[in-house]
Design an enzyme around this catalytic site. Structure first.
Site, mmCIF file in Angstrom:
data_model
loop_
_atom_site.group_PDB
_atom_site.id
_atom_site.type_symbol
_atom_site.label_atom_id
_atom_site.label_comp_id
_atom_site.label_asym_id
_atom_site.label_seq_id
_atom_site.Cartn_x
_atom_site.Cartn_y
_atom_site.Cartn_z
ATOM 1 N N LEU A 1 0.869 -1.175 0.000
ATOM 2 C CA LEU A 1 0.000 0.000 0.000
ATOM 3 C C LEU A 1 0.905 1.223 0.000
ATOM 4 O O LEU A 1 1.984 1.201 0.599
ATOM 5 C CB LEU A 1 -0.894 0.022 1.243
ATOM 6 C CG LEU A 1 -1.917 -1.111 1.406
ATOM 7 C CD1 LEU A 1 -2.619 -0.994 2.755
ATOM 8 C CD2 LEU A 1 -2.939 -1.092 0.279
ATOM 9 N N ASP A 2 0.480 2.289 -0.646
ATOM 10 C CA ASP A 2 1.265 3.520 -0.631
ATOM 11 C C ASP A 2 1.416 4.030 0.801
ATOM 12 O O ASP A 2 0.612 3.713 1.682
ATOM 13 C CB ASP A 2 0.593 4.591 -1.488
ATOM 14 C CG ASP A 2 0.502 4.193 -2.956
ATOM 15 O OD1 ASP A 2 1.332 3.378 -3.395
ATOM 16 O OD2 ASP A 2 -0.401 4.693 -3.645
ATOM 17 N N LYS A 3 2.419 4.853 1.020
ATOM 18 C CA LYS A 3 2.732 5.361 2.357
ATOM 19 C C LYS A 3 1.506 5.915 3.075
ATOM 20 O O LYS A 3 1.277 5.623 4.250
ATOM 21 C CB LYS A 3 3.800 6.453 2.245
ATOM 22 C CG LYS A 3 4.143 7.124 3.571
ATOM 23 C CD LYS A 3 5.163 8.239 3.376
ATOM 24 C CE LYS A 3 5.455 8.961 4.686
ATOM 25 N NZ LYS A 3 6.422 10.069 4.510
#
Length: 326
Positions: free
Chosen positions: A138-140
């Site tokens: 998942l993105d940051k």
């Protein structure tokens, strides 16, 4: 320093008809199928004394297999005591609910302080699994559910499940603009040609498919439920921006905050303070990599998205008579 790997075994009669890389992954479960495939392509595998460099070659059973390869020592990452919100755990997998501001894997600009470092501290044996068992990211600043493998066999099967699109991942998001209906975005994605940290829809990119449906309308925003068929980097964010409905707060693909006319100070303040993409991985469904049992988990949207939706809903109720699409 490289580690020498020398393995020998006999293909079981029960493996008749399997691909060579699949059969070897079952015979040597301490090594991932992707690694074994690399060894085959590098001509490190002998079948009945002859080099075989075709991973798709079918086995008959009874073949004598020898592997003579090397494993380059991977970068060593330090365990770090970073709290993990564990939704589920057994001997083979961990499902976590990732918060915002947490990168999944170390990389440029984020050498530590990641989910990987947290996993190494929480469960030290996971260091023996490639990438500490991480099979998707998942993105940051995207929150929500992700699954991690605790063993090599579990990781191998989860990766295969992802490739076969057997893992269902659903998200909630808030997009800019009034959307009239759900739909599907089927557009390939690749690295942006000039901005190397960005992704973009491009005809030469990898296939990417995102399904979306409307959950709730606000005056100038839309709450969505989305399902991924593929898992390209930034996929939902890129696809929604491509159809001119970027996610609220997206610092890369979004626009400036656009409160509707006559919005309250609470609405304007909440929108301006929302400094991440409004995206949350809310549902994860998969077949357990070892038992084969279908499993499903849900994670409610985090508080910052709850507050965002509440002010948008209140604004809609207050100005409902002014909306021209009702």
């Amino acid at each position: 320093m490289a580690q020498r790997v020398q393995l020998t075994a006999t293909v079981s009669e029960n493996q008749l008809g399997q691909r060579l890389d699949q059969a070897l992954a079952e015979m040597f479960p301490d090594y991932s199928r992707s690694r074994i495939k690399e060894w085959i392509l590098d001509q490190r595998v002998l079948v009945n004394g002859k080099v075989c460099d075709k991973p798709k070659e079918k086995v008959l059973g009874g073949e004598q297999v020898a592997i003579n390869a090397e494993i380059e020592e991977e970068a060593r990452f330090e365990p770090q005591d970073i709290p993990l919100d564990i939704v589920y755990e057994d001997e083979d997998i961990i499902v976590i609910n990732k918060p915002r501001d947490l990168v999944v894997h170390p990389g440029a600009g984020n050498p530590d302080g990641t989910v990987l470092n947290a996993l190494l501290h929480y469960y030290p044996p996971i260091a023996d699994v490639p990438r500490a068992g991480i099979v998707h990211r998942l993105d940051k600043d995207t929150t929500g559910l992700m699954v991690v493998a605790k063993t090599v066999p579990a990781q191998t099967r989860l990766v295969e499940s992802l490739q076969r699109r057997e893992i269902t991942r659903e998200y909630e998001a808030v997009a800019i603009g009034h959307m009239t209906a759900g739909g599907t975005v089927d557009e390939p994605i690749s690295r942006h040609p000039t901005k190397r940290t960005h992704m973009a829809v491009h005809p030469m990119g990898k296939p990417a498919v995102t399904h979306y449906r409307i959950m709730e309308h606000f005056r100038v925003h839309t709450r969505l439920r989305l399902r991924l068929e593929t898992g390209r980097t930034h996929q939902i964010r890129v696809h929604m921006a491509h159809i001119t409905h970027p996610l609220v707060g997206d610092p890369v693909y979004g626009g400036r905050p656009r409160p509707p006319k006559g919005a309250s100070e609470a609405f304007i303040s909440t929108l301006r303070k929302f400094d991440r993409q409004a995206l949350h991985a809310t549902m994860l469904r998969l077949y357990h990599p070892i038992s084969g049992i279908e499993m499903e988990w849900h994670a409610p949207i985090p508080q910052d998205m709850v507050e965002l939706i509440e002010v948008m809903r209140a604004d809609f109720e207050e100005h409902k008579d002014e909306v021209d699409w009702l």
